[in-house]
Design an enzyme around this catalytic site. Sequence first.
Site, PDB file in Angstrom:
ATOM      1  CG  ASP A  46     -61.872 -19.439 -24.392  1.00 29.98           C
ATOM      2  OD1 ASP A  46     -61.344 -18.554 -23.700  1.00 29.98           O
ATOM      3  OD2 ASP A  46     -61.524 -19.670 -25.568  1.00 29.98           O
ATOM      4  CB  SER A  47     -59.856 -18.459 -19.017  1.00 33.23           C
ATOM      5  OG  SER A  47     -60.971 -17.770 -18.498  1.00 33.23           O
ATOM      6  CG  ASP A  85     -64.583 -16.145 -24.326  1.00 35.31           C
ATOM      7  OD1 ASP A  85     -64.618 -15.398 -25.323  1.00 35.31           O
ATOM      8  OD2 ASP A  85     -63.510 -16.454 -23.752  1.00 35.31           O
ATOM      9  CE  LYS A 115     -63.443 -12.578 -24.139  1.00 33.24           C
ATOM     10  NZ  LYS A 115     -62.514 -13.294 -25.031  1.00 33.24           N
ATOM     11  CD  GLU A 117     -59.321 -15.563 -27.937  1.00 29.23           C
ATOM     12  OE1 GLU A 117     -58.408 -15.948 -28.703  1.00 29.23           O
ATOM     13  OE2 GLU A 117     -59.452 -15.965 -26.764  1.00 29.23           O
ATOM     14  CD  GLU A 184     -55.522 -11.742 -22.623  1.00 25.54           C
ATOM     15  OE1 GLU A 184     -56.616 -12.005 -23.153  1.00 25.54           O
ATOM     16  OE2 GLU A 184     -54.892 -12.553 -21.917  1.00 25.54           O
TER      17      GLU A 184
END
Length: 283
Positions: A46-47, A85, A115, A117, A184
């Site tokens: 999602d970056s 993501d 993925k 978070e 991270e």
Amino acid sequence: MARKKSILDFYKMKANKEKVAWITAYDFPMASFAEQAGMDMILVGDSLGMVVLGYQGTIPVTMEDCISHCKAVRRGAPNTFVIGDMPFGSYHTTDGEAVANAVRFLKEADCDAIKLEGGVRVASKIRAIADAGIVVFGHIGLTPQSAGQLGGFKAQGLYVDSARVLIEDALAVQEAGALALLVEAVPPELTEFIASKLTIPVYSIGAGLPCDGQLIICGDMLGLFQAFTPKFVKKYANVAEIITNAFKEYVEDVKTEKFPEDQHVYHIKDTPENFQKLFEEYK
Ligand code: KIV
């Protein structure tokens, strides 16, 4: 052409101490370059909100954005393991909503895994998605979707208290059924300890060497993302400079009529006289 890897290959690579190289990609060309370069996996992060959509963070990114970019990446890298993501808000209410959105990545965009978070606080979401038969990658440490709570894009686990939270998060992610964990922006000492406590592969982005492989953001390593460069990024190219210089040269060529040249135009196949007659008709 290399065979597409599965999650089992990543477990074999871990057992053989062979490092996994993965990168983010958001579109067809970048994905095809990654596949041609032999990348083990691709994250459609999602970056993309920051690297390609111009947002200041990842919060505004939607499911529609992610699915659309995952589809383009899959077309560019049909033989690479692709991870979708889950964007902010797509797994934060009910377990059911988390599963429904995770399913979309597989059904609509042909992703191999998703993925999300978080650690302890998303354990029930990881369990529900894993129970639906989907490969889940966890992500702890600097989790950009919680940058507000973390006080910005800051390294995590630098002190014992926050390191303890991350160890608990890592254990919770594995316990909930994730098949891999991304860590991270934490110190390598903590990454090494976490990797030694888990049986699932542990990967790093800004978390040092002692783990099973590395992820990097394509926009950072290529010099495409110019707002800031995290300490953990190695710049392999300055593509922004190459593109800007090419654009400048093009502007100059257009203004001075150096472009297009004879080789860039189509030539008439009829006689010039016939063309002249045609033009006369319209005078
Ligand atoms: O969106 C992304 O690219 C990510 C990385 C920062 C790990 O989640």
